[in-house]
Scaffold this motif. Structure first.
Motif, PDB file in Angstrom:
ATOM      1  N   PHE A 154       0.822  -1.209   0.000  1.00  0.00           N
ATOM      2  CA  PHE A 154       0.000   0.000   0.000  1.00  0.00           C
ATOM      3  C   PHE A 154       0.859   1.262   0.000  1.00  0.00           C
ATOM      4  N   PHE A 155       1.950   1.250   0.750  1.00  0.00           N
ATOM      5  CA  PHE A 155       2.851   2.406   0.768  1.00  0.00           C
ATOM      6  C   PHE A 155       3.406   2.682  -0.623  1.00  0.00           C
ATOM      7  N   VAL A 156       3.876   1.624  -1.293  1.00  0.00           N
ATOM      8  CA  VAL A 156       4.491   1.815  -2.605  1.00  0.00           C
ATOM      9  C   VAL A 156       3.440   2.199  -3.642  1.00  0.00           C
ATOM     10  N   GLU A 157       2.259   1.624  -3.564  1.00  0.00           N
ATOM     11  CA  GLU A 157       1.185   2.017  -4.487  1.00  0.00           C
ATOM     12  C   GLU A 157       0.897   3.513  -4.359  1.00  0.00           C
ATOM     13  N   LYS A 158       0.835   3.993  -3.137  1.00  0.00           N
ATOM     14  CA  LYS A 158       0.563   5.423  -2.903  1.00  0.00           C
ATOM     15  C   LYS A 158       1.729   6.281  -3.395  1.00  0.00           C
ATOM     16  N   LEU A 159       2.956   5.835  -3.148  1.00  0.00           N
ATOM     17  CA  LEU A 159       4.134   6.581  -3.583  1.00  0.00           C
ATOM     18  C   LEU A 159       4.193   6.683  -5.101  1.00  0.00           C
ATOM     19  N   LEU A 160       3.917   5.586  -5.792  1.00  0.00           N
ATOM     20  CA  LEU A 160       3.950   5.606  -7.249  1.00  0.00           C
ATOM     21  C   LEU A 160       2.845   6.484  -7.829  1.00  0.00           C
TER      22      LEU A 160
ATOM     23  N   ALA B 128       1.642   9.117  -6.365  1.00  0.00           N
ATOM     24  CA  ALA B 128       2.062  10.493  -6.131  1.00  0.00           C
ATOM     25  C   ALA B 128       3.126  10.915  -7.135  1.00  0.00           C
ATOM     26  N   ARG B 129       4.004   9.990  -7.519  1.00  0.00           N
ATOM     27  CA  ARG B 129       5.018  10.314  -8.526  1.00  0.00           C
ATOM     28  C   ARG B 129       4.370  10.635  -9.871  1.00  0.00           C
ATOM     29  N   LYS B 130       3.312   9.894 -10.218  1.00  0.00           N
ATOM     30  CA  LYS B 130       2.639  10.145 -11.501  1.00  0.00           C
ATOM     31  C   LYS B 130       1.992  11.522 -11.542  1.00  0.00           C
ATOM     32  N   THR B 131       1.493  11.975 -10.412  1.00  0.00           N
ATOM     33  CA  THR B 131       0.838  13.277 -10.378  1.00  0.00           C
ATOM     34  C   THR B 131       1.828  14.399 -10.048  1.00  0.00           C
ATOM     35  N   GLY B 132       3.084  14.038  -9.792  1.00  0.00           N
ATOM     36  CA  GLY B 132       4.100  15.042  -9.492  1.00  0.00           C
ATOM     37  C   GLY B 132       4.053  15.574  -8.079  1.00  0.00           C
TER      38      GLY B 132
END
Length: 198
Positions: A184-190, A192-196
């Motif tokens: 779940f942490f990595v899904e959220k991090l990725l 957030a990276r897509k949206t900048g």
């Protein structure tokens, strides 16, 4: 203490919940775990007994490949008498920093090395009966090498899209708590990276 003002206030009021130890005795000293039994005084002045496990702590790694797949391991967990799908992880040795543990365990269990490491969070996975903490890391820039398993360690390494892992978590097929939280942490991090925003 946390810098968050709301948590600071909660921390101050939590002092009223403190249980004071008055005695402590060893129950079991094993290779990995130690069990203790303490007598405590409760906040209202009454007495109680607390039995708990002392654990050296662990590091867990979410190894992320450039194509969005994650590296997973499947190993037999004797207390549950079945094999589990998990992210690689291992015990922190005495005097070892969690990141050093993560680097070592990633190589030993999967054969991968990583160029980039991100500390995600620390979890306490069994607070009712153990002091174990697990530090979660994201490992990127992976380079495949040779597995270096311990003599008594048997596990399978495989890769899967993060989306598949999230589906297995939702269905209950993957239930290891550190793996669930790491995913779940990595899904959220990725995301957030897509949206900048990361």
């Amino acid at each position: 203490m946390s810098r968050d003002p709301a948590l600071q206030e909660l921390s101050r009021s939590a002092e009223r919940l403190r249980e004071q130890p008055v005695s402590s005795e060893p129950v079991f000293d094993g290779k990995l775990l130690r069990v203790r039994r303490d007598g405590v005084t409760l906040p209202d002045g009454s007495a109680a007994t607390r039995e708990y496990i002392l654990h050296p702590g662990a590091s867990m790694i979410v190894p992320l490949l450039p194509d969005g797949q994650v590296v997973l391991v499947r190993q037999y967990r004797y207390p549950m008498h079945r094999a589990f799908i998990e992210f690689p992880a291992g015990k922190i040795d005495a005097g070892e920093q969690p990141l050093a543990t993560a680097r070592r365990e990633l190589l030993e269990e999967t054969g991968f090395r990583a160029e980039r490491w991100t500390e995600l969070t620390t979890i306490h996975n069994a607070i009712a009966y153990a002091d174990e903490r697990i530090v979660l890391f994201l490992a990127e820039g992976l380079e495949r090498g040779q597995q270096q398993l311990d003599d008594s360690e048997f596990l399978e390494v495989f890769t899967a899209p993060l989306e598949d892992l999230m589906r297995w978590i939702a269905s209950g097929d993957v239930s290891d708590v550190k793996t669930v939280i790491g995913a779940f942490f990595v899904e959220k991090l990725l995301a957030a990276r897509k949206t900048g925003s990361a």
